[in-house]
Structure formats: C-alpha cells, structure tokens
Design an enzyme around this catalytic site. Sequence first.
Site, short mmCIF file in Angstrom:
data_model
loop_
_atom_site.label_atom_id
_atom_site.label_comp_id
_atom_site.label_asym_id
_atom_site.label_seq_id
_atom_site.Cartn_x
_atom_site.Cartn_y
_atom_site.Cartn_z
N HIS A 33 0.72 -1.34 0.08
CA HIS A 33 0.01 0.10 0.01
C HIS A 33 0.77 1.38 -0.13
O HIS A 33 0.54 2.20 -0.61
CB HIS A 33 -0.98 0.00 1.41
CG HIS A 33 -1.79 -1.34 1.10
ND1 HIS A 33 -1.64 -2.16 2.24
CD2 HIS A 33 -2.97 -1.51 0.59
CE1 HIS A 33 -2.76 -2.98 2.11
NE2 HIS A 33 -3.48 -2.64 1.10
N SER A 182 -1.91 -8.31 3.37
CA SER A 182 -2.68 -8.06 4.53
C SER A 182 -2.98 -9.61 5.24
O SER A 182 -3.13 -9.65 6.47
CB SER A 182 -3.99 -7.40 4.50
OG SER A 182 -3.63 -6.10 3.64
P1 AMP Z 1 -6.24 -4.44 -0.48
O1 AMP Z 1 -6.27 -3.32 0.68
O2 AMP Z 1 -5.74 -5.56 -0.18
O3 AMP Z 1 -7.62 -4.34 -1.14
O4 AMP Z 1 -5.07 -3.78 -1.54
C1 AMP Z 1 -5.27 -2.42 -1.91
C2 AMP Z 1 -4.32 -2.14 -3.15
O5 AMP Z 1 -2.86 -2.67 -2.67
C3 AMP Z 1 -4.69 -3.25 -4.30
O6 AMP Z 1 -4.57 -2.43 -5.59
C4 AMP Z 1 -3.77 -4.27 -4.37
O7 AMP Z 1 -3.45 -4.72 -5.59
C5 AMP Z 1 -2.38 -3.33 -3.76
N1 AMP Z 1 -1.27 -4.37 -3.18
C6 AMP Z 1 -1.77 -5.25 -2.24
N2 AMP Z 1 -0.64 -6.09 -1.99
C7 AMP Z 1 0.20 -5.49 -2.82
C8 AMP Z 1 1.49 -5.74 -2.84
N3 AMP Z 1 2.38 -6.65 -2.25
N4 AMP Z 1 2.48 -4.89 -3.82
C9 AMP Z 1 1.74 -3.84 -4.36
N5 AMP Z 1 0.64 -3.67 -4.28
C10 AMP Z 1 -0.21 -4.42 -3.31
#
Ligand code: AMP
Length: 257
Positions: A33, A182
């Site tokens: 994030h 997460s």
């Molecule tokens: P989430 O909170 O899991 O819905 O993720 C929010 C954003 O963070 C989404 O665009 C995910 O693709 C991105 N994201 C999650 N994990 C990673 C990671 N390891 N590297 C880069 N972006 C990530």
Amino acid sequence: MKTVRTVAEMRAVRPDDVSVGLVPTMGALHAGHVSLFEAARAENGFVVASLFVNRTQFTPSEDFAEYPRDEERDARVAEDAGVDVLFAPGEDELYPGGFQTWVDVEELSRPLEGAFRPGHFRGVATICLKLFNIVRPARAYFGQKDAQQIAVLRRMIRDLDLDLELRALPTVRDPDGLAVSSRNVYLSPDERERALTLPRALATRDATRARELLASVPGLATDYVDVLDADGLRVLAGAIRTGSTRLIDNVPLEGDD
Ligand code: AMP
C-alpha cells in the site's frame, strides 16, 4: 492528514485546482500500500486513500468478519506516506438500504479468481466505480499483485468512458520472496514456509512446472495456476490455500518485473 467519513465531506475537501490521486485500500496497510501512496504522492497535488473493507467483494465463506482492522495504525501509516485525506466511510454510507445497482465486467471477471470467488469482481468493480465518482481522481493506483483486478478495472474505465488513468505498480515482496499481503498475518511459520512455494513456482514462468512444484508440497492446495492474457497484460497467476489462508500472486510473462 484529515479523516473523513461521508461522501459529502469527501466532496467538500477535494480540491479543484490540483490533480487528485486515489489509492483504494481495505486497510491493514503494508509496504505494498505504501508504494502506491508514494507513487500517488509523487504524481499528484492531492492524495486520497480510501479505507473500506468492502463486504460485497467477499464470498459468503470468506474472511470478511475476521479481516484485520486497525484504523488508528492505518491512519499513521497513511499519514507518514504523505496521504492528505483518509476516506474511511461506514458501510451504510456506501451501501445504504435499498442499494441494488452493480457493475459487471462480464468476460474478464469469469476465469481464475472469478471462478473461485463468484461475485468478487462485481463487488470490486462496483466499489471502485463508486469511489471514482466520489473522489473524482485524475489517477487511481493499484498493485499488479491483483493482476486480474487491474484487467477488470481497465476494461470498466474504457467501457464506461471514465475520465481517469489507472496506474499499476509492481508487487512488493518480503525479502524471502513472498508477496506482501494483509492476509500474511494469518500464516503460521510452517504455513508461511509452504506459501513460499507459490512465488518459487511462478518464477519458473511455466504453468505445468509451477503446478507440479505446488502439488509436491504437502499441506498446500492449488486453486489454479494459469496465464492471464488481457489487453497487453500477460502474467502467470496462481492461487493457493494453506491452513485457512488463501493467497494469490503472479509474475509478468513479458517485459521485466
Ligand atoms: P487491498 O487493501 O488488499 O484491497 O489492496 C489495496 C491495493 O494494494 C490493491 O491495488 C492491491 O493490488 C495493492 N497491493 C496489495 N498487495 C500489494 C503488494 N504486495 N504490492 C503492491 N501492491 C499491493
């Protein structure tokens, strides 16, 4: 950094004279994030992060109730990364009684994640369209870790003539190679060791070899390993389960990672 909870407040704090960057998140913020916040900070005059665990993208058997939530910590992480406004609405604000309008990106939502998580991308597309309409960003930032999500959202942006640029950022990994997520907090040390087979298997860039490698590890179940080929995006993607945790990852098949 200011935290706002209503659509009306969000619209009131959004500036009209600088470009706005939006980073949609479900919280439990981590280095992935933060990389999105930093990219948004570098490319825009004003950065909004949304914090909303979106019930409609979870299937009934998934971890919506247990999903890690710690708004105080998330607010600190976002502020340190240069976020100007944290948009953290309650469920009733985004899904008031009577809600019944959905965005369905039909074909791209069907395979891979869509096959194992029916309705997932309908929930993702709908919440993202709502966030885009509320925040009206010039650019929205997503991680390549969720490659199919990017394909679905790019299609939605084109199909519905949305006036914003989707920016996709590389997957951030821990030093051992596991994609930061997460959901990694759910893993026991043994499960984490098994989960490391996923990036190792995908690194072969060969679906058959990757499946074989994953099948050789006891205590690891593979949902799929397949090529996702959508509008110039070509990745080898996989999803595995170990214990009660489900993890996804992918590697680009063309260009550099
Ligand atoms: P989430 O909170 O899991 O819905 O993720 C929010 C954003 O963070 C989404 O665009 C995910 O693709 C991105 N994201 C999650 N994990 C990673 C990671 N390891 N590297 C880069 N972006 C990530």
